[in-house]
Design a protein around this motif. Structure first.
Motif, mmCIF file in Angstrom:
data_model
loop_
_atom_site.group_PDB
_atom_site.id
_atom_site.type_symbol
_atom_site.label_atom_id
_atom_site.label_comp_id
_atom_site.label_asym_id
_atom_site.label_seq_id
_atom_site.Cartn_x
_atom_site.Cartn_y
_atom_site.Cartn_z
ATOM 1 N N ILE A 1 -1.149 -6.711 2.577
ATOM 2 C CA ILE A 1 -0.459 -5.630 1.855
ATOM 3 C C ILE A 1 -1.435 -4.991 0.882
ATOM 4 O O ILE A 1 -2.152 -5.688 0.157
ATOM 5 N N ARG A 2 -1.452 -3.650 0.855
ATOM 6 C CA ARG A 2 -2.323 -2.916 -0.072
ATOM 7 C C ARG A 2 -1.453 -2.242 -1.148
ATOM 8 O O ARG A 2 -0.522 -1.504 -0.853
ATOM 9 N N PHE A 3 -1.816 -2.520 -2.426
ATOM 10 C CA PHE A 3 -1.152 -1.889 -3.558
ATOM 11 C C PHE A 3 -2.066 -0.830 -4.168
ATOM 12 O O PHE A 3 -3.289 -1.043 -4.261
ATOM 13 N N PRO A 4 -1.526 0.290 -4.649
ATOM 14 C CA PRO A 4 -2.363 1.299 -5.300
ATOM 15 C C PRO A 4 -2.726 0.928 -6.736
ATOM 16 O O PRO A 4 -3.668 1.478 -7.291
ATOM 17 N N GLN A 5 -1.988 -0.014 -7.352
ATOM 18 C CA GLN A 5 -2.202 -0.336 -8.756
ATOM 19 C C GLN A 5 -3.370 -1.312 -8.926
ATOM 20 O O GLN A 5 -3.462 -2.323 -8.237
ATOM 21 N N VAL A 6 -4.264 -0.998 -9.849
ATOM 22 C CA VAL A 6 -5.375 -1.890 -10.179
ATOM 23 C C VAL A 6 -4.810 -3.199 -10.720
ATOM 24 O O VAL A 6 -3.879 -3.210 -11.513
ATOM 25 N N GLY A 7 -5.389 -4.308 -10.300
ATOM 26 C CA GLY A 7 -4.911 -5.611 -10.745
ATOM 27 C C GLY A 7 -3.947 -6.266 -9.784
ATOM 28 O O GLY A 7 -3.639 -7.440 -9.929
ATOM 29 N N PHE A 8 -3.423 -5.521 -8.811
ATOM 30 C CA PHE A 8 -2.503 -6.085 -7.828
ATOM 31 C C PHE A 8 -3.084 -6.074 -6.415
ATOM 32 O O PHE A 8 -2.668 -6.864 -5.578
ATOM 33 N N ASP A 9 -4.048 -5.189 -6.166
ATOM 34 C CA ASP A 9 -4.548 -5.018 -4.806
ATOM 35 C C ASP A 9 -5.747 -5.916 -4.537
ATOM 36 O O ASP A 9 -6.707 -5.947 -5.302
ATOM 37 N N GLU A 10 -5.676 -6.667 -3.432
ATOM 38 C CA GLU A 10 -6.769 -7.537 -3.010
ATOM 39 C C GLU A 10 -7.338 -7.112 -1.664
ATOM 40 O O GLU A 10 -8.039 -7.873 -1.011
#
Length: 613
Positions: free
Chosen positions: A285-294
């Protein structure tokens, strides 16, 4: 992987076939029903092994034994060879038949031999006896109800909502546990008349006496006093995880893996590649928010092992998808990662039927900082005693509560969102109506966790805290999240870090083996340095979660607001004004987002599953 259902001697015998469809997502490939005496066993199948010959419920040749089984037995080939060597014969190539014949040969001693994820029901026609059993860590669920001098069982709570006339009453103590730690704790369920079989447990029900007895067949071992040299331990862990992954590759259907980009899931890819899995399909899963995306770390691992990698964008989880995912739960679960795991499972299932996950690494290898924060880190003092007396009497503000806590009480406070902490921000009485609060017994919050933590010595040290989490946070939150999200999408998920080769090795060692100058999880971090790209292990730890405040103010806002507006109607046992105040503060970042999410999930779930208090 399947859904199981059945009844012994109750008025719902005839209703069982009609409610079997509630388990269809867990078993879309077929179904079976067996009537025997005053018993009925039913089964929905997700075909993984022996696609043609593993149909259930399965009966012995003499029809004495009837088995309905959910799960996979990873060492079934070895067990089959052992049984054949002593004269037992087989009609199929399935692990189900090995389980059936193994019980006939060894009885309850079979459970000590099984390496797998399972929940099963075995009806002995001659003895009029039902056996229910659940795997060591509780990876697969099993619910039951004692009613009308009989018993009803099912993989999930869903069938109990469909049984005509079955009591739909709230268990206040289950509600307490849910509000405290975002998950209902076994043996309770959200329904007062239904119980969960705890992990590593076997239940025996005698129809003639209507008596049920339950016992544990396995306990996490107490650690040895001495630890191996670190390099020796590393070699043994490397071999144990490799063996566990190898065992769990058995399948007659396409197989892939969740790849978050963290150490645990990335190591699974390494060992799967070593085992020769081709093509190796991975998903993240890709998140746009910094700190959540790996995603960058996940893509680095995918590139190293040349996997067929799919990236799924989290923004696709809109309000409707969020509401549908929560409504699909059989009982409330407020782990924010459930929704993303549900979406990940839905899209993964379009390509594969089985996925490997890294679940269990943090719990078994000391990946949480809280494991190092024992009761000894919070000694009592005159200052703490004075603050404690002041907050409890009301002459000091409740916001100072935590400054007066010490030892075990401080650990409890840090472990929960709500509890028996009057006038503090974690005061459960703020959110429950008086009658429900009294019935919930808030002073017993986390009683199971406390009992488990104190079962390995005189105090709550790191070893006992880690073991307590195995049968609470891991089994009732993390593994429930993965099971419900995946099985609602007809996807089987396996967890090699919780396989017998790993459990039997690591639980024997003292906790200090897991810590070095950089903190916990030393063994898995060392394996990662040996096998994985640097940007996987040389960065801060990430949890698999979601940016709640972002969703509260964005895609989920309308759905949440609609249910909060109906709080008095949906959940009359809650203090609706207090819940709404919490929500609006959390949206601004001024209150616990996790607690606000806990109430939102509860309201969405209750709107689809109305129950009386």
């Amino acid at each position: 992987m399947c859904g199981i259902l059945g009844a012994i001697g109750t008025r719902w015998l005839d209703a069982i076939p009609g409610v079997l469809n509630t388990l269809t997502p867990r078993g879309p490939d077929g179904y079976g029903i067996v009537h025997s005496d005053a018993a009925i066993l039913a089964h929905r199948r997700l075909a993984i092994i022996d696609l043609a010959g593993g149909t259930q419920p399965m009966q012995s040749e003499d029809r004495r034994w009837n088995l309905s089984f959910n799960g996979e037995i990873y060492n079934y080939r070895e067990l089959r060879a052992e049984l054949e060597a002593t004269g037992w014969t087989f009609r199929s190539h399935s692990d189900t038949e090995v389980l059936l014949q193994g019980w006939r040969a060894w009885g309850e001693a079979l459970l000590d031999r099984l390496d797998g994820i399972y929940a099963f029901a075995l009806w002995d026609v001659s003895a009029r006896r039902l056996i229910l059993a659940r795997d060591r860590i509780g990876i697969k669920p099993l619910f039951y109800a004692l009613q009308d001098k009989g018993l009803v069982f099912a993989s999930t709570l869903s069938p109990f909502f469909a049984l005509p006339g079955f009591p739909q009453r709230l268990d206040p103590e289950a509600l307490r546990d849910y509000l405290a730690c975002q998950a209902v704790q076994a043996p309770r369920s959200i329904l007062r008349d239904v119980r969960q079989l705890p992990p590593a447990s076997v239940l025996t029900f005698e129809q003639d006496t209507a008596r049920a007895t339950t016992r544990r067949f396995w306990q996490p071992s107490a650690p040895h006093d001495t630890a191996p040299f670190f390099e020796d331990a590393l070699t043994e862990v490397d071999a144990a995880v490799r063996e566990s992954v190898r065992r769990q590759m058995v399948a007659d259907v396409p197989l892939g893996a969740f790849l978050s980009g963290g150490i645990d899931s990335s190591l699974m890819i390494h060992y799967m590649a070593e085992a020769g899995v081709k093509p190796l399909k991975t998903f993240n899963i890709r998140f746009p928010q910094v700190g959540f995306d790996e995603t960058p770390a996940a893509q680095a691992v995918a590139a190293r092992y040349a996997t067929d990698h799919t990236v799924i964008d989290a923004p696709a989880i809109d309000g409707a998808a969020f509401e549908a995912a929560i409504a699909a739960l059989d009982q409330p679960l407020a782990d924010p990662a459930y929704v993303t795991t549900h979406e990940l499972s839905r899209l993964t299932r379009q390509t594969v039927t089985v996925a490997i996950s890294g679940d269990g690494g943090d719990e078994l290898f000391a990946g949480y900082p809280r494991f190092a924060q024992t009761e000894g880190h919070f000694p009592d003092s005159l200052k703490r005693r004075l603050v404690r007396a002041g907050t409890r009497s009301g002459w000091l503000p409740g916001r100072l509560t935590r400054h007066g806590l010490a030892g075990r009480e401080m650990l409890l406070y840090r472990h929960v969102e709500l509890g028996p902490f009057p006038h503090s921000r974690k005061d459960m009485s703020r959110y429950l109506e008086p009658a429900t609060l009294s019935a919930a017994h808030p002073n017993d919050t986390l009683e199971l966790w406390r009992d488990l933590a104190l079962g390995y010595g005189a105090g709550m040290d790191t070893e006992s805290l880690m073991r307590a989490d195995l049968w609470t946070y891991l089994s009732e939150d993390c593994l429930v999240k993965t099971d419900r999200a995946s099985m609602d999408n007809s996807l089987e998920v396996r967890v090699p870090l919780l396989g017998n080769p790993v459990l039997d090795l690591v639980l024997d060692w003292p906790a200090r083996i897991h810590f070095d100058a950089d903190g916990g999880k030393a063994l898995l971090r060392a394996l990662a340095r040996s096998h994985l790209p640097e940007n996987v292990w040389n960065r801060p730890k990430h949890g698999f979660s979601v940016p709640l405040q972002h969703y509260f103010n964005g895609q989920w806002s309308t759905v949440c607001e609609e249910h909060l507006a109906r709080c008095e109607e949906i959940a009359p046992f809650l203090n609706a004004p207090a819940v709404r105040t919490l929500w609006h503060s959390a949206k601004r970042g001024k209150a616990s987002r996790r607690l606000a999410y806990t109430f939102v999930v509860l309201l969405i779930w209750l709107a689809r599953h109305p129950i009386s208090s």
